[in-house]
Design an enzyme around this catalytic site. Structure first.
Site, PDB file in Angstrom:
ATOM      1  N   GLY A 157       0.810  -1.209   0.000  1.00 54.63           N
ATOM      2  CA  GLY A 157       0.000   0.000   0.000  1.00 54.63           C
ATOM      3  C   GLY A 157       0.845   1.261   0.000  1.00 54.63           C
ATOM      4  CB  CYS A 158      -0.060   4.758  -0.749  1.00 54.49           C
ATOM      5  SG  CYS A 158      -1.576   4.943   0.235  1.00 54.49           S
ATOM      6  CE1 TYR A 159      -0.605   8.172   4.692  1.00 53.93           C
ATOM      7  CE2 TYR A 159      -2.583   6.828   4.595  1.00 53.93           C
ATOM      8  CZ  TYR A 159      -1.988   8.077   4.669  1.00 53.93           C
ATOM      9  OH  TYR A 159      -2.763   9.212   4.719  1.00 53.93           O
ATOM     10  CB  THR A 161       5.130   2.169  -0.494  1.00 51.14           C
ATOM     11  OG1 THR A 161       4.488   0.983  -0.975  1.00 51.14           O
ATOM     12  CG2 THR A 161       6.293   2.509  -1.420  1.00 51.14           C
ATOM     13  CB  ALA A 162       5.848   6.684   1.981  1.00 54.06           C
TER      14      ALA A 162
END
Length: 352
Positions: A157-159, A161-162
């Site tokens: 997911g996006c969160y 990943t970062a």
């Protein structure tokens, strides 16, 4: 001819970003883009940016025959992908899923945060899709696909990943206390919430506003814990910002006893860690990532510094629709199909 590709759920924000990337990909040929709500509508009519780019129209999920496709990207809501993936894989199609359905390794954890899992056999064999940190899983999937198997990738997911790109090098180097909590505060653009407007994401409520949400209850918590080995000690708080695209995660990591790196040493450690990761850039000491510098791309920027209170502060910036969703899916598919991982993903952000 390249590999025949399709996108299910193509009218949503992540889905249409997949359409954009695949429309100009040198090896994947976009042959179908489904949306039950927009079936029969030319893509260029719904999204005028595609005028002169593609004549393809949206089709329905049920009426699209994917049996002759090489890869299908699922840009559908959580719980929908696990109902679609089994039939696709039974037909010999490789599946790249952007939802949460095949990310969590433990079905009990998935059930706790989402619902009972109905495809646990596929969950057990799915490769986790965060290339810079789980490249071994994707390499094994590539070997299976080359041997004639249909494979499944559950993209990060996006969160997660970062946050994970920012924190992983320090954790894996043993510089972080193994017991103390790790705090991640992350801010995302509104497209991360999906296409359907809500009282939080409607323009009049999101504009000129910044707020935390899902405090202590956000579903990405167990995924980040799984990636970083932080079970039970991650304090993750997401925030919504009045941006279309972009995500920034700031992670505060307590130093292990006896660890005393300088910021410059951390920067070098991070650069060594990501030396073989062409889509991740580690910023110079004293320089922080910017969401504007990665928007519209599959690139990530990472910054790191030592805090005098005995902490490491690591930051990661991505485009939530790029490296956080569609771009990551294409990057994973590139690896699984034996292509350079940057194939079709060389775009840089607008400088201003």
């Amino acid at each position: 001819m390249g590999y025949r590709a399709g996108v299910v759920g193509a009218a949503g924000f992540a889905g249409i970003e997949l359409v954009r990337l695949l429309s100009r990909h040198p090896e994947f040929d976009l042959a179908a883009a489904t949306s039950d709500a927009l079936a029969g509508t030319p893509i260029a009519k719904a999204y005028p940016a595609f005028t002169g780019v593609t004549d393809l129209a949206f089709s329905t999920h049920e009426d699209t025959d994917f049996s002759a496709f090489d890869v299908v990207f699922l840009a559908v809501p959580h719980k929908a992908a696990m109902g679609m993936a089994p039939d696709l894989m039974a037909a010999g199609v490789t599946v790249v899923d952007l939802s949460a359905d095949f990310r969590l390794k433990d079905p009990a954890i998935y059930e706790k945060w989402y619902a009972p899992h109905t495809a646990t056999d596929l969950l057990a064999q799915a490769a986790f899709g965060l290339p810079e940190l789980t490249g071994d899983e994707l390499a094994a999937a590539a070997e299976r696909r080359a041997a004639g198997e249909a494979v499944l990738v559950g993209c990060a997911g996006c969160y997660p990943t970062a946050t994970s790109l920012a924190a992983a090098p320090a954790i894996r180097a043993g510089l972080v206390d193994a017991v103390a909590p790790v705090v991640a505060d992350a801010v995302s653009g509104v497209t991360g919430a999906g296409k359907k407007a809500t009282e939080r994401t409607h323009y009049c409520f999101a504009n000129e506003n910044l707020e935390a949400y899902g405090v202590g209850t956000h579903r990405h918590t167990p995924e980040i814990e799984q990636i970083l080995g932080l079970e039970g000690r991650l304090v993750f708080t997401p925030h919504l910002a009045p941006l279309n695209r972009g995500l920034l995660s700031t992670v505060t990591l307590p130093l292990a006893s006896g660890a005393a790196p300088t910021t410059e040493e951390l920067v070098e450690l991070y650069r060594d860690f990501y030396a073989a990761s062409p889509l991740v850039s580690v910023m110079d000491a004293g320089v922080q990532p910017r969401t504007a510098s990665v928007a519209g791309t599959c690139r990530a920027q990472v910054g790191v510094a030592v805090h005098p209170a005995g902490m490491i502060v690591a930051t990661g910036a991505i485009d939530n629709l790029g490296k956080g969703a569609a771009g990551q899916g294409v990057q994973c598919a590139n690896i699984v199909f034996g292509l350079p991982e940057t194939c079709g993903l060389e775009e840089i952000a607008n400088p201003v």
